[in-house]
Each structure stands twice: as structure tokens, then as C-alpha cells.
Write an enzyme that holds these catalytic residues in place. Sequence first.
Site, PDB file in Angstrom:
ATOM      1  N   TRP A 162     -10.797   3.972   3.872  1.00 60.62           N
ATOM      2  CA  TRP A 162     -11.121   5.188   4.640  1.00 60.62           C
ATOM      3  C   TRP A 162     -10.032   5.557   5.649  1.00 60.62           C
ATOM      4  O   TRP A 162     -10.038   6.650   6.195  1.00 60.62           O
ATOM      5  CB  TRP A 162     -12.442   4.995   5.382  1.00 60.62           C
ATOM      6  CG  TRP A 162     -13.662   4.985   4.516  1.00 60.62           C
ATOM      7  CD1 TRP A 162     -13.732   5.243   3.173  1.00 60.62           C
ATOM      8  CD2 TRP A 162     -15.006   4.708   4.940  1.00 60.62           C
ATOM      9  NE1 TRP A 162     -15.029   5.149   2.739  1.00 60.62           N
ATOM     10  CE2 TRP A 162     -15.834   4.818   3.804  1.00 60.62           C
ATOM     11  CE3 TRP A 162     -15.596   4.383   6.170  1.00 60.62           C
ATOM     12  CZ2 TRP A 162     -17.215   4.616   3.851  1.00 60.62           C
ATOM     13  CZ3 TRP A 162     -16.957   4.176   6.218  1.00 60.62           C
ATOM     14  CH2 TRP A 162     -17.763   4.291   5.085  1.00 60.62           C
TER      15      TRP A 162
ATOM     16  N   HIS B  99      -0.556  -2.735   4.214  1.00 61.51           N
ATOM     17  CA  HIS B  99      -0.544  -1.353   3.735  1.00 61.51           C
ATOM     18  C   HIS B  99       0.761  -0.683   4.173  1.00 61.51           C
ATOM     19  O   HIS B  99       1.270  -0.965   5.273  1.00 61.51           O
ATOM     20  CB  HIS B  99      -1.749  -0.591   4.297  1.00 61.51           C
ATOM     21  CG  HIS B  99      -1.961   0.726   3.616  1.00 61.51           C
ATOM     22  ND1 HIS B  99      -1.206   1.831   3.909  1.00 61.51           N
ATOM     23  CD2 HIS B  99      -2.806   1.086   2.629  1.00 61.51           C
ATOM     24  CE1 HIS B  99      -1.594   2.836   3.125  1.00 61.51           C
ATOM     25  NE2 HIS B  99      -2.560   2.416   2.335  1.00 61.51           N
TER      26      HIS B  99
ATOM     27  N   GLU C  85       1.365   2.094   5.357  1.00 56.33           N
ATOM     28  CA  GLU C  85       1.282   2.803   6.641  1.00 56.33           C
ATOM     29  C   GLU C  85       1.458   1.827   7.803  1.00 56.33           C
ATOM     30  O   GLU C  85       2.035   2.177   8.836  1.00 56.33           O
ATOM     31  CB  GLU C  85      -0.060   3.559   6.733  1.00 56.33           C
ATOM     32  CG  GLU C  85      -0.058   4.771   5.804  1.00 56.33           C
ATOM     33  CD  GLU C  85      -1.423   5.162   5.255  1.00 56.33           C
ATOM     34  OE1 GLU C  85      -2.453   4.714   5.778  1.00 56.33           O
ATOM     35  OE2 GLU C  85      -1.440   5.924   4.254  1.00 56.33           O
TER      36      GLU C  85
ATOM     37  N   GLU D 145       0.879   0.245  -4.431  1.00 53.36           N
ATOM     38  CA  GLU D 145       0.758   1.624  -3.966  1.00 53.36           C
ATOM     39  C   GLU D 145       2.156   2.213  -3.762  1.00 53.36           C
ATOM     40  O   GLU D 145       2.781   1.986  -2.712  1.00 53.36           O
ATOM     41  CB  GLU D 145      -0.008   1.678  -2.639  1.00 53.36           C
ATOM     42  CG  GLU D 145      -1.400   1.087  -2.710  1.00 53.36           C
ATOM     43  CD  GLU D 145      -2.302   1.618  -1.604  1.00 53.36           C
ATOM     44  OE1 GLU D 145      -3.365   2.163  -1.941  1.00 53.36           O
ATOM     45  OE2 GLU D 145      -1.932   1.525  -0.422  1.00 53.36           O
TER      46      GLU D 145
ATOM     47  N   GLY E  42      -1.368  10.017  -0.711  1.00 55.47           N
ATOM     48  CA  GLY E  42      -1.730  11.215   0.027  1.00 55.47           C
ATOM     49  C   GLY E  42      -0.940  12.448  -0.369  1.00 55.47           C
ATOM     50  O   GLY E  42      -0.989  13.475   0.298  1.00 55.47           O
TER      51      GLY E  42
ATOM     52  N   SER F 273      -3.177   8.596  -4.680  1.00 52.30           N
ATOM     53  CA  SER F 273      -3.770   9.814  -5.235  1.00 52.30           C
ATOM     54  C   SER F 273      -4.700   9.550  -6.426  1.00 52.30           C
ATOM     55  O   SER F 273      -4.784  10.375  -7.341  1.00 52.30           O
ATOM     56  CB  SER F 273      -2.686  10.825  -5.595  1.00 52.30           C
ATOM     57  OG  SER F 273      -1.946  11.199  -4.435  1.00 52.30           O
TER      58      SER F 273
ATOM     59  N   GLY G 115      -7.940   9.242   0.146  1.00 56.86           N
ATOM     60  CA  GLY G 115      -8.615  10.536   0.304  1.00 56.86           C
ATOM     61  C   GLY G 115      -9.877  10.701  -0.524  1.00 56.86           C
ATOM     62  O   GLY G 115     -10.922  11.134  -0.004  1.00 56.86           O
TER      63      GLY G 115
END
Length: 253
Positions: A10, A97, A99, A169, A175, A215, A237
Site C-alpha cells: 500500500w 524496496h 523507494e 521490481e 508506478g 504496474s 497502485g
Amino acid sequence: MRKQIAAANWKMNLTFTEAKDLLDAVLNNDLELAPHQLAIFAVPFPYLLMAQEVIRGYNNYFIAAQNCYFQKSGAYTGEVSVSMLSSIGTSFVIIGHSERREYFNENHQMLANKINLCFDENLKPIFCCGEPLSVREAGIQNDYVETQLAESLFHLDGSKLQDFVIAYEPIWAIGTGKTASSDQAQEMHKHIRNVMSDKYGDDIAGSISILYGGSVKAANAAEIFGQQDVDGGLVGGASLVAGEFTAIIKSLK
Ligand code: 13P
């Protein structure tokens, strides 16, 4: 058959009420998961206990944290330790991750420390890897991902990696709406399995669930998950929409 996993990440989204409503909406579909299928929700820290309560009694549903700190305990204001997560009964934690690597400067050694702490506390890591666009364009993505695996995992004894979970990923697909093709996903997943096999042998490599992230949505999940070395997905998402994530769970092999 190794575990097939649909994991929702999330990220930093949803209020408490929205989060509870989303969990309820997915669970209300009464999806019967086969013994080898798992659905995981990686929720923000403040929602872990609530989410764990909501999924109680549902077979093969689990809750994950999205991060943990790389030190065991101490004066690290605002951080959350692995033992804290373990003490409230959290099952999984996302480690590394992209990010976190990019915005919080997490390096290979920090991630190796986090993984060690997870094993000490019986928390299952979901270890993320994946290359940026520049690396893909240069055609050196295999070496890049191999280094990520080697630097954060290869200090481990093979027994720890039985049934381990890795998420591939590609950063250029996160995203962006630009999914890796199923061929690109399969090619990298096979590479990851080969790298793990060269180091730890076929049995351990064959037990590792390798999830694809970037995605993933209801419309492309079945094709991507259908690839031989793709064992489900880590979904951003689309996991925020109950109908989408439900369909993604249904797309597991
Ligand atoms: P999207 O599904 O939004 O591309 O995010 C992927 C991801 O980063 C999951 O961890």
C-alpha cells in the site's frame, strides 16, 4: 509447488478507515486460496494490528510491514525494530524496496543487517531487487541484480533461504504504467533463480518464490504470473482498489 503469492504494497496511502474498508472489501469476496497460494497485505505501521485482527481466521492471508530498521534497538527516534514487529505477530516485512534504497539511501549492508535481524526474530523477509532504466538501457541488468542478491543475501546459510521470497521490481516499471513484458519478467526471474542455484543449489533455488512488481494490474496479472519462474506479484497502485487486487489474487497459479 512453491508458494504463489499476491502481495499488496500500500506504500504511504489510505487513512485508517479506508484501510479497514479495503481489507474488508477484499476479504468479503471469500476467495478460497489453495494451500500453495498466499495473499499478503503490506500496510503502514499504524495499521498492522488492525489488519492482523481483520484477517484473523482467513486461511493463507498474512500481514506484512513495509520496512524495519537495521539496528536491533536503541536511540533511533522514529524507527521501528524487527523485534517490535515480531512481538505484535507480524508475519512478513518488505526489505530493500527501491523507494527505500533511493529516498532513504539504504545500501546493501543495511539490507543484509535487516535480513539477519528478521531471521533472528522469525519474521519472513520479502527481499526486493531491480534495476533502474539507465541500467536496463545499458543492457547490464543481470549483473546489477546479481550484485544486489550477492551483497545482501550471500552471507546467509542456505537453510535460511528455503522458501525465501524475492520480489523483482524493475524501477522503470514501478508506478509508471509501463510493465515489463512477460518475456522480460521471465528472463530476469530465471536469471535470479540461476544465481541462487549457482550459490545454493537447485533445491533451495527452486523453493524460492520470485514475485514480479511494477504496474501489475488485473488486466496483465494472469499473463505475467503464468510465466514459469514468476510466482506472483508485489503490487502497488492496483492493490489500493479492492476489485483489482481481488482479480490479481485470482490470477495466481
Ligand atoms: P506499482 O504496482 O504501483 O507499479 O508499484 C509496484 C511496487 O513498487 C510494489 O512494491
